[in-house]
Design a protein around this motif. Sequence first.
Motif, PDB file in Angstrom:
ATOM      1  N   PHE A 238       0.663  -1.285  -0.432  1.00  0.00           N
ATOM      2  CA  PHE A 238      -0.151  -0.112  -0.180  1.00  0.00           C
ATOM      3  C   PHE A 238       0.978   1.269   0.081  1.00  0.00           C
ATOM      4  N   THR A 239       0.184   2.067  -0.978  1.00  0.00           N
ATOM      5  CA  THR A 239       0.676   3.762  -0.764  1.00  0.00           C
ATOM      6  C   THR A 239       0.694   4.291   0.108  1.00  0.00           C
ATOM      7  N   ALA A 240      -0.871   4.713   0.682  1.00  0.00           N
ATOM      8  CA  ALA A 240      -1.228   5.840   1.772  1.00  0.00           C
ATOM      9  C   ALA A 240      -2.364   4.526   2.620  1.00  0.00           C
ATOM     10  N   LEU A 241      -1.846   5.393   3.962  1.00  0.00           N
ATOM     11  CA  LEU A 241      -2.338   4.994   5.008  1.00  0.00           C
ATOM     12  C   LEU A 241      -3.130   5.932   5.558  1.00  0.00           C
ATOM     13  N   VAL A 242      -4.688   5.709   5.435  1.00  0.00           N
ATOM     14  CA  VAL A 242      -5.793   6.661   6.485  1.00  0.00           C
ATOM     15  C   VAL A 242      -5.224   5.863   7.951  1.00  0.00           C
ATOM     16  N   CYS A 243      -5.912   7.085   9.060  1.00  0.00           N
ATOM     17  CA  CYS A 243      -5.802   6.750  10.745  1.00  0.00           C
ATOM     18  C   CYS A 243      -7.016   7.097  10.877  1.00  0.00           C
ATOM     19  N   ALA A 244      -8.058   6.488  11.968  1.00  0.00           N
ATOM     20  CA  ALA A 244      -8.816   7.002  12.521  1.00  0.00           C
ATOM     21  C   ALA A 244      -8.843   8.304  13.505  1.00  0.00           C
ATOM     22  N   ASN A 245      -7.769   8.109  13.627  1.00  0.00           N
ATOM     23  CA  ASN A 245      -6.892   9.478  14.469  1.00  0.00           C
ATOM     24  C   ASN A 245      -5.382   9.677  14.313  1.00  0.00           C
ATOM     25  N   ASP A 246      -4.815  10.717  14.904  1.00  0.00           N
ATOM     26  CA  ASP A 246      -3.986  11.231  15.043  1.00  0.00           C
ATOM     27  C   ASP A 246      -2.840  10.703  15.763  1.00  0.00           C
ATOM     28  N   GLU A 247      -3.626  10.005  16.751  1.00  0.00           N
ATOM     29  CA  GLU A 247      -2.360   9.540  17.721  1.00  0.00           C
ATOM     30  C   GLU A 247      -1.868   7.868  16.995  1.00  0.00           C
ATOM     31  N   MET A 248      -3.047   7.723  16.303  1.00  0.00           N
ATOM     32  CA  MET A 248      -2.729   6.302  15.754  1.00  0.00           C
ATOM     33  C   MET A 248      -2.080   6.922  14.746  1.00  0.00           C
ATOM     34  N   ALA A 249      -1.833   7.896  13.930  1.00  0.00           N
ATOM     35  CA  ALA A 249      -1.454   7.899  12.474  1.00  0.00           C
ATOM     36  C   ALA A 249       0.363   8.509  12.867  1.00  0.00           C
ATOM     37  N   SER A 250       0.333   8.828  13.903  1.00  0.00           N
ATOM     38  CA  SER A 250       2.356   9.389  14.973  1.00  0.00           C
ATOM     39  C   SER A 250       2.177   8.252  15.675  1.00  0.00           C
ATOM     40  N   GLY A 251       1.984   6.844  15.393  1.00  0.00           N
ATOM     41  CA  GLY A 251       2.909   6.245  16.227  1.00  0.00           C
ATOM     42  C   GLY A 251       2.917   5.044  14.083  1.00  0.00           C
ATOM     43  N   ALA A 252       1.770   4.499  13.914  1.00  0.00           N
ATOM     44  CA  ALA A 252       2.672   4.012  12.539  1.00  0.00           C
ATOM     45  C   ALA A 252       3.593   5.151  11.824  1.00  0.00           C
ATOM     46  N   MET A 253       3.830   6.795  12.007  1.00  0.00           N
ATOM     47  CA  MET A 253       4.964   6.636  11.384  1.00  0.00           C
ATOM     48  C   MET A 253       5.795   6.505  11.657  1.00  0.00           C
ATOM     49  N   THR A 254       5.932   6.959  13.425  1.00  0.00           N
ATOM     50  CA  THR A 254       6.700   6.059  14.294  1.00  0.00           C
ATOM     51  C   THR A 254       7.635   5.100  13.648  1.00  0.00           C
ATOM     52  N   ALA A 255       6.645   4.481  13.536  1.00  0.00           N
ATOM     53  CA  ALA A 255       7.073   2.613  13.114  1.00  0.00           C
ATOM     54  C   ALA A 255       7.431   2.549  11.709  1.00  0.00           C
ATOM     55  N   ALA A 256       7.003   3.026  10.868  1.00  0.00           N
ATOM     56  CA  ALA A 256       7.532   3.328   9.140  1.00  0.00           C
ATOM     57  C   ALA A 256       8.831   3.721   8.958  1.00  0.00           C
ATOM     58  N   ARG A 257       8.831   4.966  10.014  1.00  0.00           N
ATOM     59  CA  ARG A 257      10.456   5.566   9.653  1.00  0.00           C
ATOM     60  C   ARG A 257      11.275   4.544  10.764  1.00  0.00           C
ATOM     61  N   GLU A 258      10.749   3.549  12.076  1.00  0.00           N
ATOM     62  CA  GLU A 258      11.437   2.886  12.157  1.00  0.00           C
ATOM     63  C   GLU A 258      11.905   1.452  11.351  1.00  0.00           C
ATOM     64  N   GLN A 259      11.745   1.168  10.374  1.00  0.00           N
ATOM     65  CA  GLN A 259      11.565  -0.088   9.350  1.00  0.00           C
ATOM     66  C   GLN A 259      12.632   0.801   7.908  1.00  0.00           C
ATOM     67  N   GLY A 260      12.691   2.074   8.195  1.00  0.00           N
ATOM     68  CA  GLY A 260      13.517   2.535   7.126  1.00  0.00           C
ATOM     69  C   GLY A 260      12.297   2.814   6.078  1.00  0.00           C
ATOM     70  N   VAL A 261      11.052   3.194   5.789  1.00  0.00           N
ATOM     71  CA  VAL A 261      10.220   3.855   5.016  1.00  0.00           C
ATOM     72  C   VAL A 261      10.305   5.613   5.110  1.00  0.00           C
ATOM     73  N   LEU A 262       9.968   5.903   4.311  1.00  0.00           N
ATOM     74  CA  LEU A 262      10.296   7.464   4.096  1.00  0.00           C
ATOM     75  C   LEU A 262       9.160   7.985   3.420  1.00  0.00           C
ATOM     76  N   ILE A 263       8.518   8.742   4.305  1.00  0.00           N
ATOM     77  CA  ILE A 263       7.476   9.760   4.705  1.00  0.00           C
ATOM     78  C   ILE A 263       7.575  11.134   3.972  1.00  0.00           C
ATOM     79  N   PRO A 264       6.556  11.686   2.572  1.00  0.00           N
ATOM     80  CA  PRO A 264       6.100  10.568   2.133  1.00  0.00           C
ATOM     81  C   PRO A 264       6.200  10.013   1.130  1.00  0.00           C
ATOM     82  N   GLU A 265       7.163   9.974   0.627  1.00  0.00           N
ATOM     83  CA  GLU A 265       8.121   9.180  -0.647  1.00  0.00           C
ATOM     84  C   GLU A 265       7.938   8.293  -0.460  1.00  0.00           C
ATOM     85  N   GLN A 266       7.709   7.364   0.229  1.00  0.00           N
ATOM     86  CA  GLN A 266       6.887   5.625   0.066  1.00  0.00           C
ATOM     87  C   GLN A 266       6.347   5.144   0.596  1.00  0.00           C
ATOM     88  N   LEU A 267       5.778   6.009   1.707  1.00  0.00           N
ATOM     89  CA  LEU A 267       4.203   6.328   2.377  1.00  0.00           C
ATOM     90  C   LEU A 267       3.721   7.402   2.994  1.00  0.00           C
TER      91      LEU A 267
END
Length: 334
Positions: A238-267
């Motif tokens: 998936f290339t986009a992730l929609v989260c039902a609130n900002d707290e979950m979005a911030s957690g998801a962004m941190t997890a993605a970044r820890e796996q080397g995913v670039l936001i928003p270039e890759q997600l």
Amino acid sequence: MATIYEVSKAAGVSLATVSRVMNGNARVSDRTRDKVLKAMDELGYKPNSIAQSLASNRSNSVGLLVSALHGSFFGNMMSTVEDVLRNAGKHVIITAGHSDEQQEKDAIEFLLDRRCDALILHAEAVSDEYLLELSKRDVEVVLINRRIEEMAEHCFYTDNELGGYLATKAAIDAGHTSIAYISGPLFKQDATERLQGHKRALSEAGIKFNPQLMVEGGFHEDEGAQGYLDLVAVNQPFTALVCANDEMASGAMTAAREQGVLIPEQLSVVGFDDVLFARYLYPKLTTIDNPIQKMGNEAAHWVLEHVYKQKKTSAHTNLFAPKLVVRDSLMEIK
């Protein structure tokens, strides 16, 4: 210490008029109220809250139930309600229900035992039937972020379905077709409605909803992080992730970044609520404005007008329209 009799004499009004001023009664002219307040100030008179309560059958306190005491979402609501009511000479008693049915009921009974003149409730777990029965008791009940048809005039809420739709449509308009979704707990009305909006946006765009690209979270950062990891484990890109609130979005962004995913270039990531920290994340979070402060403001003013009979300043807004707030976490696919 000065007495109410001395205030009455100094202001040249009756004891009943002084009492009406102390209780915020709207049937006192501004000129008379100013005379009484000036006399109280000059004499150093301090009203006895217990005596006021007995005389007026009012405690001058309002009960406020929230789901949690932490986080900027509920902090914004609590501070707004408290500010409006305190400026009107009322006090707020705050308690938390923790999104649990029994804890919400216990918290409401706690507020009733404190003889609150009204209840402002952000109740998520108790049933509509319970709240309808509560509204028949001798205390006014106001709901925030929830609508029950039979007491619609007492409800102040966001169009959560529209908000969910706008969040996903923003990703679609940016060219994304593989869109994952982390929902809130689906026993909550707002979480269910936001998911419905997500599905409607997909359907309008001719994108089939893929249940493997949806996980249920709990509106907290750690559940957003875990939700992202669970989605990745499914091995459905998936290339986009929609989260039902900002707290979950911030957690998801941190997890993605820890796996080397670039936001928003890759997600690309879209949240919901537009809490204060959303504009300070990196990258700044594209989200949905959920006007909780406006809801709290309307609920507090409704109480002042209907319970304490203060003058109505303007027509009340019960339904609030969410708006897309575009920042840097959403990138257009070229």
